[in-house]
Design a protein around this motif. Structure first.
Motif, PDB file in Angstrom:
ATOM      1  N   ALA A   1     -17.399 -20.153 -27.454  1.00  0.00           N
ATOM      2  CA  ALA A   1     -17.631 -21.270 -28.847  1.00  0.00           C
ATOM      3  C   ALA A   1     -18.162 -20.493 -29.846  1.00  0.00           C
ATOM      4  CB  ALA A   1     -18.609 -22.117 -28.216  1.00  0.00           C
ATOM      5  N   PRO A   2     -18.916 -19.236 -29.786  1.00  0.00           N
ATOM      6  CA  PRO A   2     -19.357 -18.691 -30.881  1.00  0.00           C
ATOM      7  C   PRO A   2     -18.440 -17.827 -31.625  1.00  0.00           C
ATOM      8  CG  PRO A   2     -21.010 -18.511 -29.071  1.00  0.00           C
ATOM      9  CD  PRO A   2     -19.872 -18.968 -28.625  1.00  0.00           C
ATOM     10  N   MET A   3     -17.436 -17.687 -30.898  1.00  0.00           N
ATOM     11  CA  MET A   3     -16.114 -16.850 -31.564  1.00  0.00           C
ATOM     12  C   MET A   3     -15.423 -17.607 -32.582  1.00  0.00           C
ATOM     13  SD  MET A   3     -14.860 -13.987 -28.495  1.00  0.00           S
ATOM     14  CE  MET A   3     -14.757 -15.224 -27.049  1.00  0.00           C
ATOM     15  N   LEU A   4     -15.195 -18.990 -32.339  1.00  0.00           N
ATOM     16  CA  LEU A   4     -14.299 -19.733 -32.990  1.00  0.00           C
ATOM     17  C   LEU A   4     -14.223 -19.440 -34.460  1.00  0.00           C
ATOM     18  CD1 LEU A   4     -14.413 -23.338 -31.337  1.00  0.00           C
ATOM     19  CD2 LEU A   4     -12.481 -21.454 -31.421  1.00  0.00           C
ATOM     20  N   PRO A   5     -15.348 -19.345 -35.419  1.00  0.00           N
ATOM     21  CA  PRO A   5     -15.377 -18.959 -36.780  1.00  0.00           C
ATOM     22  C   PRO A   5     -14.512 -17.767 -36.902  1.00  0.00           C
ATOM     23  CG  PRO A   5     -17.458 -19.409 -36.038  1.00  0.00           C
ATOM     24  CD  PRO A   5     -16.823 -19.293 -34.671  1.00  0.00           C
ATOM     25  N   SER A   6     -14.111 -16.849 -36.140  1.00  0.00           N
ATOM     26  CA  SER A   6     -13.322 -15.664 -36.354  1.00  0.00           C
ATOM     27  C   SER A   6     -11.881 -16.042 -36.423  1.00  0.00           C
ATOM     28  CB  SER A   6     -13.413 -14.563 -35.142  1.00  0.00           C
ATOM     29  OG  SER A   6     -14.922 -14.154 -34.848  1.00  0.00           O
ATOM     30  N   TRP A   7     -11.618 -17.317 -36.034  1.00  0.00           N
ATOM     31  CA  TRP A   7     -10.060 -17.808 -36.274  1.00  0.00           C
ATOM     32  C   TRP A   7     -10.104 -19.168 -37.100  1.00  0.00           C
ATOM     33  CZ3 TRP A   7     -11.764 -17.225 -30.770  1.00  0.00           C
ATOM     34  CH2 TRP A   7     -12.110 -15.987 -30.388  1.00  0.00           C
ATOM     35  N   PRO A   8     -10.662 -19.206 -38.284  1.00  0.00           N
ATOM     36  CA  PRO A   8     -10.519 -20.471 -38.797  1.00  0.00           C
ATOM     37  C   PRO A   8      -9.522 -21.223 -39.101  1.00  0.00           C
ATOM     38  CG  PRO A   8     -10.359 -18.323 -40.614  1.00  0.00           C
ATOM     39  CD  PRO A   8     -10.558 -17.979 -39.151  1.00  0.00           C
ATOM     40  N   THR A   9      -8.348 -20.742 -39.249  1.00  0.00           N
ATOM     41  CA  THR A   9      -7.156 -21.576 -39.133  1.00  0.00           C
ATOM     42  C   THR A   9      -7.050 -22.243 -37.828  1.00  0.00           C
ATOM     43  OG1 THR A   9      -5.726 -20.242 -40.775  1.00  0.00           O
ATOM     44  CG2 THR A   9      -4.655 -21.768 -39.657  1.00  0.00           C
ATOM     45  N   PHE A  10      -7.110 -21.461 -36.675  1.00  0.00           N
ATOM     46  CA  PHE A  10      -6.727 -22.066 -35.422  1.00  0.00           C
ATOM     47  C   PHE A  10      -8.016 -23.239 -35.184  1.00  0.00           C
ATOM     48  CE2 PHE A  10      -8.123 -21.875 -30.954  1.00  0.00           C
ATOM     49  CZ  PHE A  10      -6.785 -21.844 -30.351  1.00  0.00           C
ATOM     50  N   ALA A  11      -9.063 -22.728 -35.580  1.00  0.00           N
ATOM     51  CA  ALA A  11     -10.264 -24.052 -35.503  1.00  0.00           C
ATOM     52  C   ALA A  11     -10.038 -25.111 -36.108  1.00  0.00           C
ATOM     53  CB  ALA A  11     -11.534 -22.994 -35.748  1.00  0.00           C
ATOM     54  N   ALA A  12      -9.380 -25.067 -37.249  1.00  0.00           N
ATOM     55  CA  ALA A  12      -9.292 -26.213 -38.135  1.00  0.00           C
ATOM     56  C   ALA A  12      -8.214 -26.930 -37.513  1.00  0.00           C
ATOM     57  CB  ALA A  12      -9.019 -25.892 -39.542  1.00  0.00           C
ATOM     58  N   VAL A  13      -6.878 -26.339 -37.289  1.00  0.00           N
ATOM     59  CA  VAL A  13      -5.793 -27.239 -36.603  1.00  0.00           C
ATOM     60  C   VAL A  13      -6.171 -27.738 -35.405  1.00  0.00           C
ATOM     61  CG1 VAL A  13      -3.546 -26.749 -35.761  1.00  0.00           C
ATOM     62  CG2 VAL A  13      -4.385 -25.817 -37.795  1.00  0.00           C
ATOM     63  N   LEU A  14      -7.064 -27.221 -34.364  1.00  0.00           N
ATOM     64  CA  LEU A  14      -7.195 -27.555 -33.072  1.00  0.00           C
ATOM     65  C   LEU A  14      -8.441 -28.326 -32.981  1.00  0.00           C
ATOM     66  CD1 LEU A  14      -5.322 -24.586 -31.466  1.00  0.00           C
ATOM     67  CD2 LEU A  14      -4.797 -26.978 -30.907  1.00  0.00           C
ATOM     68  N   GLY A  15      -9.223 -28.446 -34.045  1.00  0.00           N
ATOM     69  CA  GLY A  15     -10.718 -28.908 -34.031  1.00  0.00           C
ATOM     70  C   GLY A  15     -10.689 -30.059 -34.982  1.00  0.00           C
ATOM     71  N   GLY A  16      -9.780 -30.766 -35.330  1.00  0.00           N
ATOM     72  CA  GLY A  16      -9.701 -31.711 -36.498  1.00  0.00           C
ATOM     73  C   GLY A  16     -10.542 -33.045 -35.971  1.00  0.00           C
ATOM     74  N   PRO A  17     -10.953 -33.898 -36.754  1.00  0.00           N
ATOM     75  CA  PRO A  17     -11.911 -34.953 -36.436  1.00  0.00           C
ATOM     76  C   PRO A  17     -10.979 -35.938 -35.543  1.00  0.00           C
ATOM     77  CG  PRO A  17     -11.045 -35.102 -38.773  1.00  0.00           C
ATOM     78  CD  PRO A  17     -10.747 -33.540 -38.164  1.00  0.00           C
ATOM     79  N   ARG A  18      -9.789 -35.989 -35.484  1.00  0.00           N
ATOM     80  CA  ARG A  18      -9.091 -36.856 -34.711  1.00  0.00           C
ATOM     81  C   ARG A  18      -9.150 -36.566 -33.238  1.00  0.00           C
ATOM     82  NH1 ARG A  18      -6.446 -40.680 -37.919  1.00  0.00           N
ATOM     83  NH2 ARG A  18      -5.107 -41.384 -36.195  1.00  0.00           N
ATOM     84  N   GLY A  19      -9.502 -35.298 -32.878  1.00  0.00           N
ATOM     85  CA  GLY A  19      -9.406 -35.036 -31.540  1.00  0.00           C
ATOM     86  C   GLY A  19      -8.204 -34.737 -31.039  1.00  0.00           C
ATOM     87  N   ALA A  20      -7.168 -34.426 -31.663  1.00  0.00           N
ATOM     88  CA  ALA A  20      -5.770 -34.413 -31.049  1.00  0.00           C
ATOM     89  C   ALA A  20      -5.238 -32.829 -31.457  1.00  0.00           C
ATOM     90  CB  ALA A  20      -4.962 -35.296 -31.612  1.00  0.00           C
ATOM     91  N   ALA A  21      -4.157 -32.481 -30.903  1.00  0.00           N
ATOM     92  CA  ALA A  21      -3.544 -31.154 -31.333  1.00  0.00           C
ATOM     93  C   ALA A  21      -1.996 -31.518 -31.829  1.00  0.00           C
ATOM     94  CB  ALA A  21      -3.634 -30.286 -30.077  1.00  0.00           C
ATOM     95  N   PRO A  22      -1.663 -30.783 -32.710  1.00  0.00           N
ATOM     96  CA  PRO A  22      -0.189 -30.919 -33.205  1.00  0.00           C
ATOM     97  C   PRO A  22       0.830 -30.830 -32.070  1.00  0.00           C
ATOM     98  CG  PRO A  22      -1.266 -29.701 -34.673  1.00  0.00           C
ATOM     99  CD  PRO A  22      -2.197 -29.712 -33.181  1.00  0.00           C
ATOM    100  N   ASP A  23       1.695 -31.723 -31.755  1.00  0.00           N
ATOM    101  CA  ASP A  23       2.726 -31.791 -30.677  1.00  0.00           C
ATOM    102  C   ASP A  23       3.536 -30.309 -30.668  1.00  0.00           C
ATOM    103  OD1 ASP A  23       1.818 -33.944 -29.593  1.00  0.00           O
ATOM    104  OD2 ASP A  23       3.708 -35.087 -30.231  1.00  0.00           O
TER     105      ASP A  23
END
Length: 322
Positions: A48-70
């Motif tokens: 978890a502490p490493m996630l800020p190193s990957w901002p695009t990845f974290a934003a795409v897969l950590g969205g508020p709707r709790g889903a991942a793009p198919d």
């Protein structure tokens, strides 16, 4: 309860695979916690502490709707795809589809700049996402990869052996506590969801996914195919290097203490070397007990790359639990 049309004729098109991208995406769900979060506590604390190193990845897969793009998890083309092969398929996704699915994960919410970039310049945004996915995989998934792949290989081999011995129905029977099959439909026991799904002419790919944990994830509307993710047997053993539980007194009396300990350990897949190391045995001794258990039908062996992995059969499970 959701009913997903799946009759006996659909068994002919059923296949198994193990997907690196399914593990990547499911692992981001695991980072949010859940009923089995305690199993993965040490992995989550490290990752978890490493996630800020990957901002695009974290934003795409950590969205508020709790889903991942198919588009991030297309059905695997082969049974054991590599990460590079799957990312090549992701990279080939039409850019309008990429942008649409990414923004859908933030619908109704203020999106960060990393998400807005998919509307302005989807090609460069996708390039950034692919690069960060590779970096995330290297840091968070690769250290566990041999265990994840071994568990999936053993699960697939166990299913194939059960089907050969007892019929094709065993490919889908008792896959997971949240799954059932009545001969015409898979039953997904989601407590707050109801519906009726169809394969719409697609085959179904079952993906044993270590990071799925106690959950079951279904991709029921992807234009490229249908997949169902579930955790392989013994998935809890993926997360802890702690000594395995010892055999019961009854099992030790029946098989002898050492062989009973080996059978108990095989709740998850292990190689001969793994068994020897975990139980402080000579390699030859571990091999002898594994061969004996296999010949008795209590364990099955499957080749995984250059390793031969052993795991309990259904009979072995029943004996160990008795």
């Amino acid at each position: 309860m959701i009913e997903w049309e799946f009759g006996t004729a659909d068994l002919a098109g059923l296949r198994f695979a193990h997907s690196p991208m399914a593990e990547v995406v499911a692992s981001t769900f695991a980072l949010r916690g859940g009923s089995d979060a305690w199993l993965q506590a040490s992995w989550r604390a490290r990752t978890a502490p490493m996630l800020p190193s990957w901002p695009t990845f974290a934003a795409v897969l950590g969205g508020p709707r709790g889903a991942a793009p198919d588009f991030l998890t297309p059905p695997p083309r082969t049974g054991r795809p590599t990460l590079a092969e799957e990312l090549a398929d992701v990279a080939a996704t039409p850019l309008d589809q990429v942008a649409g699915q990414v923004h859908a994960g933030w619908a109704g919410h203020d999106a960060p700049a990393e998400i807005d970039r998919f509307a302005r310049d989807p090609r460069s945004a996708l390039t950034a996402l692919l690069a960060e996915t590779r970096a995330y995989y290297a840091a968070a998934i690769r250290p566990l990869w041999s265990r994840l792949r071994g568990a999936a290989d053993a699960e697939i081999a166990t299913r194939a052996r059960a089907a050969a011995e007892h019929g094709a129905r065993m490919l889908v029977d008792e896959l997971h506590p949240k799954l059932g099959w009545n001969g015409s439909a898979l039953l997904l026991r989601y407590p707050h969801k109801h519906g009726h799904w169809s394969l719409d002419g697609h085959h179904l790919t079952l993906l044993p996914t270590g990071f799925a944990g106690t959950e079951v994830y279904a991709m029921a509307k992807s234009p490229t195919g249908r997949t169902l993710w579930y955790a392989a047997r013994g998935h809890g053993n993926l997360w802890s290097p702690a000594p395995p539980p010892g055999p019961t007194e009854r099992l030790a009396a029946l098989l002898g203490p050492t062989r009973a300990a080996v059978l108990t350990l095989l709740a998850a897949p292990h190689s001969t070397g793994d068994v020897a190391a975990r139980l402080a045995l000579a390699t030859g001794t571990a091999s002898y007990h594994l061969t004996t258990l296999r010949d008795a039908g209590l364990a099955a062996a499957v080749r995984a790359d250059r390793r031969l992995l052993y795991q309990r059969t259904r009979l072995g499970d029943q004996l160990a639990a008795g």
